[in-house]
Design a protein around this motif. Sequence first.
Motif, PDB file in Angstrom:
ATOM      1  N   PHE A  94       0.832  -1.200   0.000  1.00  0.00           N
ATOM      2  CA  PHE A  94       0.000   0.000   0.000  1.00  0.00           C
ATOM      3  C   PHE A  94       0.868   1.252   0.000  1.00  0.00           C
ATOM      4  O   PHE A  94       0.630   2.191  -0.761  1.00  0.00           O
ATOM      5  CB  PHE A  94      -0.936  -0.018   1.213  1.00  0.00           C
ATOM      6  N   VAL A  95       1.899   1.261   0.836  1.00  0.00           N
ATOM      7  CA  VAL A  95       2.808   2.407   0.894  1.00  0.00           C
ATOM      8  C   VAL A  95       3.426   2.647  -0.478  1.00  0.00           C
ATOM      9  O   VAL A  95       3.470   3.780  -0.961  1.00  0.00           O
ATOM     10  CB  VAL A  95       3.902   2.201   1.974  1.00  0.00           C
ATOM     11  N   TYR A  96       3.908   1.600  -1.107  1.00  0.00           N
ATOM     12  CA  TYR A  96       4.491   1.750  -2.441  1.00  0.00           C
ATOM     13  C   TYR A  96       3.462   2.289  -3.429  1.00  0.00           C
ATOM     14  O   TYR A  96       3.756   3.227  -4.185  1.00  0.00           O
ATOM     15  CB  TYR A  96       5.069   0.424  -2.942  1.00  0.00           C
ATOM     16  N   ARG A  97       2.260   1.722  -3.452  1.00  0.00           N
ATOM     17  CA  ARG A  97       1.240   2.179  -4.410  1.00  0.00           C
ATOM     18  C   ARG A  97       0.931   3.653  -4.214  1.00  0.00           C
ATOM     19  O   ARG A  97       0.873   4.419  -5.173  1.00  0.00           O
ATOM     20  CB  ARG A  97      -0.037   1.349  -4.281  1.00  0.00           C
ATOM     21  N   VAL A  98       0.735   4.074  -2.963  1.00  0.00           N
ATOM     22  CA  VAL A  98       0.366   5.460  -2.691  1.00  0.00           C
ATOM     23  C   VAL A  98       1.504   6.413  -3.036  1.00  0.00           C
ATOM     24  O   VAL A  98       1.304   7.409  -3.742  1.00  0.00           O
ATOM     25  CB  VAL A  98      -0.073   5.636  -1.214  1.00  0.00           C
ATOM     26  N   ILE A  99       2.690   6.127  -2.564  1.00  0.00           N
ATOM     27  CA  ILE A  99       3.804   7.058  -2.790  1.00  0.00           C
ATOM     28  C   ILE A  99       4.182   7.104  -4.275  1.00  0.00           C
ATOM     29  O   ILE A  99       4.451   8.182  -4.808  1.00  0.00           O
ATOM     30  CB  ILE A  99       5.004   6.717  -1.888  1.00  0.00           C
ATOM     31  N   LEU A 100       4.178   5.972  -4.943  1.00  0.00           N
ATOM     32  CA  LEU A 100       4.461   5.984  -6.383  1.00  0.00           C
ATOM     33  C   LEU A 100       3.410   6.793  -7.132  1.00  0.00           C
ATOM     34  O   LEU A 100       3.744   7.627  -7.990  1.00  0.00           O
ATOM     35  CB  LEU A 100       4.544   4.560  -6.928  1.00  0.00           C
ATOM     36  N   ALA A 101       2.143   6.583  -6.810  1.00  0.00           N
ATOM     37  CA  ALA A 101       1.068   7.323  -7.493  1.00  0.00           C
ATOM     38  C   ALA A 101       1.153   8.823  -7.201  1.00  0.00           C
ATOM     39  O   ALA A 101       1.048   9.646  -8.119  1.00  0.00           O
ATOM     40  CB  ALA A 101      -0.294   6.778  -7.078  1.00  0.00           C
ATOM     41  N   GLU A 102       1.370   9.178  -5.932  1.00  0.00           N
ATOM     42  CA  GLU A 102       1.454  10.599  -5.571  1.00  0.00           C
ATOM     43  C   GLU A 102       2.677  11.273  -6.198  1.00  0.00           C
ATOM     44  O   GLU A 102       2.667  12.484  -6.409  1.00  0.00           O
ATOM     45  CB  GLU A 102       1.492  10.763  -4.048  1.00  0.00           C
ATOM     46  N   SER A 103       3.700  10.487  -6.499  1.00  0.00           N
ATOM     47  CA  SER A 103       4.915  11.039  -7.119  1.00  0.00           C
ATOM     48  C   SER A 103       4.845  11.032  -8.636  1.00  0.00           C
ATOM     49  O   SER A 103       5.778  11.447  -9.311  1.00  0.00           O
ATOM     50  CB  SER A 103       6.141  10.238  -6.664  1.00  0.00           C
ATOM     51  N   GLY A 104       3.750  10.511  -9.166  1.00  0.00           N
ATOM     52  CA  GLY A 104       3.584  10.487 -10.619  1.00  0.00           C
ATOM     53  C   GLY A 104       4.298   9.350 -11.320  1.00  0.00           C
ATOM     54  O   GLY A 104       4.407   9.338 -12.536  1.00  0.00           O
ATOM     55  N   VAL A 105       4.786   8.379 -10.545  1.00  0.00           N
ATOM     56  CA  VAL A 105       5.442   7.214 -11.163  1.00  0.00           C
ATOM     57  C   VAL A 105       4.337   6.277 -11.602  1.00  0.00           C
ATOM     58  O   VAL A 105       3.504   5.865 -10.817  1.00  0.00           O
ATOM     59  CB  VAL A 105       6.395   6.519 -10.159  1.00  0.00           C
TER      60      VAL A 105
END
Length: 165
Positions: A153-164
């Motif tokens: 979940f952390v990876y999904r959220v941070i990647l999405a919020e960073s535009g990755v």
Amino acid sequence: MSPRDVGRAQMYATERLVFRMFERAGSARTVQIAGTELTLPTEALFGSVDSVRDYVSRVVSMPAVLERFPRSGVPVAVRSRGGFRSAEYRRVGGHAEIAIPDTREGRWALRELVVLHELAHHLDDGDGPAHGRGFVLTLTELVGTVLGPEAGFVYRVILAESGVR
């Protein structure tokens, strides 16, 4: 010729955010992200390349990893890497290897999230860029499978919020 890896720098910068979140989680391991409070798993820190090699062997043998990632059955060697600035994955012909720095300056790479990043390169069976969409999906799913849904979940959220993507 492989596609240009235009997402590499952005991926690395985003992962540094995840690494810091794990480092700063404190003894309670509780963090807030996207309006959700969750408990992060403890990340393994390795003492040697031999322990990384053993870890990689155990991960690719996990039933959930074997079921989800067809390339988990393809052998991958783990070796010490000269220098200290980067870990790397290479696939040359039928041979695949992960190289991890283990000098005093390179000990930053002897952590579970870095090893999973390199292993995700091995498990990604797409033909896109090295840090492209296929890799991002593989890494996120691998982290969630190995470390648990909270880490995924952390990876999904941070990647999405960073535009990755």
